[in-house]
Scaffold this active site. Structure first.
Site, PDB file in Angstrom:
ATOM      1  N   ASP A  20      -0.960  -8.627  -4.887  1.00 55.37           N
ATOM      2  CA  ASP A  20      -2.131  -7.959  -5.241  1.00 55.37           C
ATOM      3  C   ASP A  20      -1.872  -8.139  -6.773  1.00 55.37           C
ATOM      4  OD1 ASP A  20      -4.319  -5.964  -6.057  1.00 55.37           O
ATOM      5  OD2 ASP A  20      -3.188  -4.411  -5.651  1.00 55.37           O
ATOM      6  N   SER A  21      -3.116  -8.534  -7.518  1.00 51.45           N
ATOM      7  CA  SER A  21      -3.226  -9.105  -8.485  1.00 51.45           C
ATOM      8  C   SER A  21      -2.061  -8.388 -10.202  1.00 51.45           C
ATOM      9  CB  SER A  21      -4.847  -8.891  -8.951  1.00 51.45           C
ATOM     10  OG  SER A  21      -5.206  -8.383  -9.178  1.00 51.45           O
ATOM     11  N   GLY A  22      -2.291  -7.194  -9.802  1.00 51.89           N
ATOM     12  CA  GLY A  22      -2.263  -6.135 -10.821  1.00 51.89           C
ATOM     13  C   GLY A  22      -3.921  -5.127 -11.366  1.00 51.89           C
ATOM     14  N   GLY A  23      -4.643  -5.569 -10.561  1.00 56.43           N
ATOM     15  CA  GLY A  23      -6.121  -5.017 -11.219  1.00 56.43           C
ATOM     16  C   GLY A  23      -5.234  -3.467 -10.520  1.00 56.43           C
ATOM     17  N   ASP A  29      -8.937  -8.110 -11.066  1.00 49.20           N
ATOM     18  CA  ASP A  29     -10.461  -7.629 -11.834  1.00 49.20           C
ATOM     19  C   ASP A  29      -9.810  -6.231 -12.039  1.00 49.20           C
ATOM     20  OD1 ASP A  29      -8.489  -5.995  -9.260  1.00 49.20           O
ATOM     21  OD2 ASP A  29      -9.680  -5.570  -8.568  1.00 49.20           O
ATOM     22  N   GLN A  65     -16.457  -5.649  -6.432  1.00 50.09           N
ATOM     23  CA  GLN A  65     -16.535  -4.063  -7.268  1.00 50.09           C
ATOM     24  C   GLN A  65     -17.588  -3.871  -6.834  1.00 50.09           C
ATOM     25  OE1 GLN A  65     -14.178  -2.624  -7.910  1.00 50.09           O
ATOM     26  NE2 GLN A  65     -12.422  -4.446  -7.899  1.00 50.09           N
ATOM     27  N   ASP A  74      -4.566  -3.360   3.467  1.00 44.83           N
ATOM     28  CA  ASP A  74      -3.330  -2.833   3.598  1.00 44.83           C
ATOM     29  C   ASP A  74      -3.563  -1.271   3.023  1.00 44.83           C
ATOM     30  OD1 ASP A  74      -4.951  -3.207   0.346  1.00 44.83           O
ATOM     31  OD2 ASP A  74      -2.366  -2.866   0.156  1.00 44.83           O
ATOM     32  N   CYS A  79       5.440   5.959  21.981  1.00 43.36           N
ATOM     33  CA  CYS A  79       6.478   5.658  21.603  1.00 43.36           C
ATOM     34  C   CYS A  79       7.562   5.049  21.682  1.00 43.36           C
ATOM     35  CB  CYS A  79       6.183   6.058  19.990  1.00 43.36           C
ATOM     36  SG  CYS A  79       6.278   5.022  18.666  1.00 43.36           S
ATOM     37  N   CYS A 108      11.571   6.746  18.169  1.00 41.47           N
ATOM     38  CA  CYS A 108      11.479   7.715  19.392  1.00 41.47           C
ATOM     39  C   CYS A 108      11.799   7.080  20.497  1.00 41.47           C
ATOM     40  CB  CYS A 108       9.536   7.661  19.713  1.00 41.47           C
ATOM     41  SG  CYS A 108       8.507   7.950  17.970  1.00 41.47           S
ATOM     42  N   HIS A 130       9.121   4.113  12.154  1.00 44.53           N
ATOM     43  CA  HIS A 130       7.733   4.826  13.342  1.00 44.53           C
ATOM     44  C   HIS A 130       5.661   4.522  13.158  1.00 44.53           C
ATOM     45  CE1 HIS A 130       6.232   7.310  16.385  1.00 44.53           C
ATOM     46  NE2 HIS A 130       4.455   7.823  15.611  1.00 44.53           N
TER      47      HIS A 130
END
Length: 395
Positions: free
Chosen positions: A93-96, A151, A203, A286, A349, A354, A380
RNA sequence: GGGUCGGUGGCAGAGCGGUCAAUUGCAUCAGACUGUAAAUCUGACGACUUCGGUCUACGGCGGUUCAAAUCCGUCCCGGCCCA
């Protein structure tokens, strides 16, 4: 694997698709979810834990890694993959987002101008000036497989004119990012198969016309530079002031982005938000939810059937209403009622937690605040997300 | 036996005449978390309540005072010092 999703619960538009993409660290099939390894790790987890949790690609953060340990060191290590010893695709991620989370939320933390952003480091107060060009350079230095344009994500409650301003800035910065991207490819003599994918970010807050304008602007800019984006991200928050999912904005924005581009819903989200976005045509996700909430003791459980949850009865009225639409349930493992519960966290699970430990034991680990509890809970929840996405890939 | 310092809500520990149902920390109970300044943050935490209050509480008992966790007497208990 136990089926997570009730087959007939989603009455949304069916615009989902399956894409295959290639990166220098391997291929990916959409949809996929990337946990956030912001500072070069998913907190508390080893690579072995990640593997057991079914984690594939992950997101690292340009600004945080720039602050610590610094780009120079990561270059010396041979790039972020070597540094982390993680061989699967990584997206930076750009830091935006830090423009939003650090500065928009807290103006004394820095200053935003058309030229770039002056960040005051949360670590030591030092000033750092990040421009779109610099963000791209850092991302090349990291050596990631996918990168994102720098951005300006304004809070959704800003006045429309301010959001429009952020849209224009984001478009202008995207152009500068793409030009820098082009320059770096040449400078570093990067061949086609080694090329990191590049994502721009849309945006526009809650305003559909601004979202449209942003997509059009970003397409125009790419044409001007003579390159193509690999994908478009959905920027800023996708929930409104009341915490409601901005479904229509997400849907319309997906529609504005031409079919051939990857669609990356940054920061999405809860399991139900991911499913909704997937159905709208978003491919990549994400979010910190599975890991952060895991560390805070909230665990995602597969529902035993399609009936209403009876576990989460102590949540507020709004949640109780919403829970009807959920295909999973959550528990707060710290709650007193789990103190003597010797069953597994989720009997459906097959994650490391688990398979090996009881609710009572995890409750104990949280009570004594041992990091093992947070680690097991994060594993988990990531496995829950991994299973969910695996299921979506089959729909 | 003498001296001395102390006994406060589950614990630690403030308060030393009214603004005290009593600061704070821990523990406890619950909630929040969506491109991670988050092992974080928020709320509740004596009992009843028609939510305005009402009652019972700072070792026991008895005083002084309009008013006591706070002052005095005495008893009980504990730490330290001296015999």
């Amino acid at each position: 694997m136990v089926t997570l999703l009730p087959s007939n619960k989603f009455d949304l538009m069916e615009k989902h698709r399956h894409k295959r993409i290639k990166t220098k660290s391997g291929g990916l099939k959409t949809p996929f979810f990337m946990p956030d390894a912001t500072r070069g790790l998913v907190k508390f987890l080893s690579n072995d834990d990640l593997k057991k949790a079914g984690v594939g690609p992950m997101v690292v953060n340009t600004y945080h890694l720039f602050l610590q340990p610094g780009v120079k060191l990561i270059r010396q290590a041979g790039g972020i993959h070597d540094f982390m010893n993680y061989r699967k695709p990584l997206l930076s991620d750009s830091g935006g987002y830090q423009v939003f989370s650090l500065i928009h939320k807290n103006p004394q933390m820095g200053k935003i101008t058309d030229q770039g952003v002056m960040f005051r480091s949360p670590l030591d107060g030092q000033k750092h000036f990040i421009t779109p060009e610099k963000s791209i350079q850092i991302q090349f230095d990291l050596g990631v497989d996918m990168l994102v344009c720098f951005d300006d994500p304004p809070p959704n409650n800003y006045k429309k004119e301010k959001i429009a301003q952020a849209v224009e800035r984001t478009i202008a910065w995207a152009q500068r990012c793409l030009m820098e991207y082009k320059k770096q490819l040449i400078k570093r003599k990067i061949k086609g198969s080694e090329r990191p994918l590049i994502f721009c970010v849309v945006q526009g807050g809650e305003h559909i016309d601004l979202r449209k304008r942003c997509v059009e602007g970003l397409l125009a800019v790419a044409e001007k530079v003579g390159l193509k984006w690999d994908g478009f991200g959905f920027g800023a928050r996708h929930i409104d002031g009341e915490g409601n999912f901005m479904g229509e904005v997400l849907q319309k924005t997906a529609d504005f982005i031409p079919e051939k581009y990857l669609r990356f819903a940054l920061g999405v989200g809860t399991p139900e938000d991911i499913v909704k976005c997937y159905k709208m045509g978003w491919d990549m996700f994400d979010c910190v939810i599975p890991t952060r909430e895991g560390r805070h003791g909230k665990l995602f459980l597969r529902k035993s059937n399609n009936q209403l949850s009876i576990i989460n009865t102590q949540s507020n009225a709004k949640d109780r209403k919403n829970i009807k639409n959920k295909f999973y349930e959550t528990i707060s493992i710290k709650n007193n009622k789990f103190k003597k519960d010797f069953g597994p966290v989720d009997e459906r699970c097959d994650c490391y937690l688990c398979k090996n430990y009881s609710r009572a034991y995890l409750n104990h680990l949280f009570r004594i605040r041992d990091p093992l509890g947070m680690r097991l809970a994060a594993v988990h929840n990531l496995k829950f997300y991994a299973d969910l996405l695996e299921e979506l890939r089959k729909i």
